[in-house]
Design a protein around this motif. Structure first.
Motif, short mmCIF file in Angstrom:
data_model
loop_
_atom_site.label_atom_id
_atom_site.label_comp_id
_atom_site.label_asym_id
_atom_site.label_seq_id
_atom_site.Cartn_x
_atom_site.Cartn_y
_atom_site.Cartn_z
N GLN A 1 0.83 -1.20 0.00
CA GLN A 1 0.00 0.00 0.00
C GLN A 1 0.86 1.25 0.00
N VAL A 2 0.39 2.27 -0.67
CA VAL A 2 1.02 3.58 -0.68
C VAL A 2 -0.03 4.61 -0.30
N GLN A 3 0.30 5.45 0.65
CA GLN A 3 -0.58 6.54 1.03
C GLN A 3 -0.02 7.84 0.43
N LEU A 4 -0.89 8.61 -0.19
CA LEU A 4 -0.48 9.86 -0.84
C LEU A 4 -1.25 11.02 -0.22
N VAL A 5 -0.52 12.06 0.14
CA VAL A 5 -1.15 13.24 0.74
C VAL A 5 -0.69 14.48 -0.01
N GLU A 6 -1.64 15.16 -0.64
CA GLU A 6 -1.33 16.39 -1.36
C GLU A 6 -1.41 17.60 -0.42
N SER A 7 -0.63 18.61 -0.76
CA SER A 7 -0.69 19.88 -0.03
C SER A 7 -0.24 21.00 -0.96
N GLY A 8 -0.46 22.22 -0.52
CA GLY A 8 0.00 23.37 -1.28
C GLY A 8 -1.05 24.08 -2.09
N GLY A 9 -2.26 23.55 -2.11
CA GLY A 9 -3.32 24.21 -2.84
C GLY A 9 -3.77 25.48 -2.15
N ALA B 1 -4.65 35.07 -11.11
CA ALA B 1 -4.19 34.72 -12.45
C ALA B 1 -2.82 35.33 -12.70
N GLY B 2 -1.94 34.53 -13.29
CA GLY B 2 -0.58 34.96 -13.53
C GLY B 2 0.39 34.60 -12.42
N GLY B 3 -0.15 34.17 -11.29
CA GLY B 3 0.67 33.82 -10.15
C GLY B 3 1.19 32.40 -10.21
N SER B 4 1.79 31.98 -9.09
CA SER B 4 2.41 30.65 -9.02
C SER B 4 1.97 29.93 -7.77
N LEU B 5 2.07 28.61 -7.85
CA LEU B 5 1.72 27.75 -6.73
C LEU B 5 2.54 26.48 -6.89
N ARG B 6 2.95 25.89 -5.78
CA ARG B 6 3.63 24.60 -5.84
C ARG B 6 2.87 23.58 -5.02
N LEU B 7 2.45 22.53 -5.67
CA LEU B 7 1.78 21.43 -4.99
C LEU B 7 2.80 20.36 -4.63
N SER B 8 2.57 19.73 -3.49
CA SER B 8 3.41 18.62 -3.05
C SER B 8 2.56 17.38 -2.85
N CYS B 9 3.17 16.24 -3.04
CA CYS B 9 2.51 14.96 -2.82
C CYS B 9 3.46 14.08 -2.03
N ALA B 10 3.18 13.92 -0.75
CA ALA B 10 4.03 13.12 0.13
C ALA B 10 3.53 11.70 0.16
N ALA B 11 4.44 10.77 -0.07
CA ALA B 11 4.07 9.35 -0.11
C ALA B 11 4.64 8.62 1.09
N SER B 12 3.89 7.63 1.55
CA SER B 12 4.38 6.75 2.61
C SER B 12 3.93 5.34 2.29
N GLY B 13 4.62 4.39 2.86
CA GLY B 13 4.29 3.00 2.58
C GLY B 13 5.39 2.34 1.78
N ARG B 14 5.05 1.81 0.65
CA ARG B 14 6.01 1.07 -0.16
C ARG B 14 6.98 2.02 -0.86
N THR B 15 8.00 1.48 -1.46
CA THR B 15 9.10 2.25 -2.03
C THR B 15 8.59 3.24 -3.08
N PHE B 16 8.79 4.49 -2.80
CA PHE B 16 8.31 5.57 -3.66
C PHE B 16 8.91 5.47 -5.05
N SER B 17 10.18 5.15 -5.13
CA SER B 17 10.87 5.15 -6.43
C SER B 17 10.42 4.01 -7.33
N ALA B 18 9.59 3.12 -6.82
CA ALA B 18 9.09 2.02 -7.64
C ALA B 18 7.98 2.46 -8.57
N TYR B 19 7.49 3.68 -8.41
CA TYR B 19 6.28 4.11 -9.11
C TYR B 19 6.49 5.31 -10.02
N THR B 20 5.77 5.27 -11.14
CA THR B 20 5.53 6.49 -11.90
C THR B 20 4.59 7.35 -11.07
N MET B 21 4.82 8.66 -11.09
CA MET B 21 3.95 9.57 -10.37
C MET B 21 3.24 10.49 -11.36
#
Length: 120
Positions: free
Chosen positions: A1-9, A14-34
């Motif tokens: 299982q992998v748990q994903l939690v988004e933040s940053g919204g 208009a014209g501005g910037s925002l950075r979203l993050s997605c923190a993963a826990s559980g199985r090896t993160f690098s095993a997956y396409t995101m």
């Protein structure tokens, strides 16, 4: 299982910037396409961007090319979506997902989403 939690919204002009993050826990993160997806009110969920497990390959929907950048930090088990020059039509709930390494990605896990609202 992998748990994903988004933040940053949030609310951005208009014209501005925002950075979203997605923190993963559980199985090896690098095993997956995101991937990042979004769903606007009254519309179906749509693909926004993907990044390969090692970060060398990215793909974007045409409407965000040149404005959004997907990235990942496998050491931190986190994926990001940098959103620049945002437009009102970018308003949506943004979801991150973890999927297979294959070219035709199967999406296994989803986050709960984070709201992005762009004011004109």
């Amino acid at each position: 299982q992998v748990q994903l939690v988004e933040s940053g919204g949030g609310l951005v002009q208009a014209g501005g910037s925002l950075r979203l993050s997605c923190a993963a826990s559980g199985r090896t993160f690098s095993a997956y396409t995101m991937g990042w997806f979004r769903q606007a009110p009254g519309k179906e969920r749509e693909f926004v961007a993907t990044i390969s497990w090692g970060g060398s390959r990215t793909n974007y929907v045409d409407s965000v090319k040149g404005r959004f950048t997907i990235s990942r930090d496998n050491a931190k088990s986190t994926a990001y979506l940098q959103m620049n020059s945002v437009k009102p039509e970018d308003t949506a709930v943004y979801y991150c997902a973890a999927g297979s390494r294959s070219d035709d990605v199967t999406w296994y896990y989803w986050g709960q989403g984070t709201q992005v609202t762009v004011s004109s």
